[in-house]
Design an enzyme around this catalytic site. Structure first.
Site, PDB file in Angstrom:
ATOM      1  N   TYR A 275      -4.915  -8.913   0.222  1.00 39.42           N
ATOM      2  CA  TYR A 275      -4.588  -8.454   1.573  1.00 39.42           C
ATOM      3  C   TYR A 275      -5.274  -9.334   2.609  1.00 39.42           C
ATOM      4  O   TYR A 275      -4.648  -9.772   3.581  1.00 39.42           O
ATOM      5  CB  TYR A 275      -5.019  -6.999   1.727  1.00 39.42           C
ATOM      6  CG  TYR A 275      -4.704  -6.391   3.080  1.00 39.42           C
ATOM      7  CD1 TYR A 275      -3.416  -5.947   3.375  1.00 39.42           C
ATOM      8  CD2 TYR A 275      -5.693  -6.238   4.053  1.00 39.42           C
ATOM      9  CE1 TYR A 275      -3.119  -5.382   4.608  1.00 39.42           C
ATOM     10  CE2 TYR A 275      -5.405  -5.681   5.281  1.00 39.42           C
ATOM     11  CZ  TYR A 275      -4.122  -5.251   5.552  1.00 39.42           C
ATOM     12  OH  TYR A 275      -3.836  -4.688   6.779  1.00 39.42           O
TER      13      TYR A 275
ATOM     14  N   SER B 267      -4.723  -8.192  11.381  1.00 40.01           N
ATOM     15  CA  SER B 267      -5.702  -7.189  10.969  1.00 40.01           C
ATOM     16  C   SER B 267      -7.072  -7.676  11.416  1.00 40.01           C
ATOM     17  O   SER B 267      -7.244  -8.867  11.724  1.00 40.01           O
ATOM     18  CB  SER B 267      -5.668  -7.048   9.441  1.00 40.01           C
ATOM     19  OG  SER B 267      -6.811  -6.402   8.942  1.00 40.01           O
TER      20      SER B 267
END
Length: 242
Positions: free
Chosen positions: A138, A125
């Site tokens: 996350y 990410s």
């Protein structure tokens, strides 16, 4: 002889686009997911359980005798800061996002070592590099995946096994829509307004489409990337360049 690929979490979003792209390149593709996929060979598999992953990988090896590419895409999103993230929630994010990838890599490495070749792609990410608000668990999991990719690249380079990490920015997937829906339910915000705000945050003025992320995954899996390993590839519309 067709190349053989395993994609975790290949039933929706970026994973589905990757499966489709690999099939278009002539790969035999196995999708390991908890939800039914409609492309390639589907194996119902909970990636958090090593026994499930090992059994799925054995099925692939028994049929084709090799695994050329592993793309670790299965993952979940979770919003919350460190104070309002419970131990159970943190464990769940890590079980899927990190342990799921580790399980798949561990299961595939023996055959890749024996064939002296393999490409591993992890779905990271933009949060492999930066922090975002309310993204403690996350963000932590994506930084961990960056480490998994780099250490695996170093440890298995002598076997001609490559490992790279895709650092994708905001992408329009079912996961994206679920995250916005959850936020709107909590805050009362308008979904279309939030979608426009997300697009405006990107220097290119829009968010990514799954097929664009899949194109990078296909490149990293291919022989065209045979001298690329241990790399973190940004594909975020310029977000992390700001």
């Amino acid at each position: 002889m067709a190349k053989v690929a395993i994609v975790t979490g290949g039933s929706k979003g970026i994973g589905r686009a990757i499966v489709s792209g690999l099939l278009s390149k002539g790969y035999e593709v196995y999708n390991l997911d908890i939800g039914q996929g409609d492309q390639g060979h589907f194996i119902r598999c909970d990636v958090t359980k090593s026994i499930d992953v090992n059994a799925a990988v054995k099925t692939v090896i028994d049929q084709f005798g090799r695994i050329d590419t592993l793309i670790c895409n299965a993952g979940i999103h979770f919003s919350g800061n460190i104070e309002n993230t419970s131990t159970e929630e943190l464990d769940n994010v890590f079980a899927i996002n990190v342990k799921g990838s580790v399980n798949a890599i561990q299961a595939c490495l023996p055959v890749m070592k024996s064939q002296q070749n393999g490409s591993i792609v992890l779905m990271g990410s933009d949060q492999c590099h930066i922090a975002k608000p309310n993204s403690f668990a996350y963000n932590l999991s994506k930084h961990a995946l960056a480490s998994v990719g780099k250490t695996t690249a170093i440890d298995y380079a002598s076997f001609n096994i490559r490992a790279n990490v895709i650092c994708a920015g905001t992408t329009e997937t079912p996961l994206y829509h679920q995250a916005i829906d959850n936020y709107c339910a909590r805050s009362g915000a308008n979904k279309e307004d939030i979608h426009k705000e997300e697009a405006a945050l990107q220097p290119l003025g829009r968010i990514a489409q799954p097929e664009e992320i899949a194109d990078l995954a296909l490149f990293l899996a291919s022989d065209k990337a045979r001298f690329i390993t241990g790399s973190l590839y940004n594909i975020d519309g310029g977000y992390t360049a700001k």
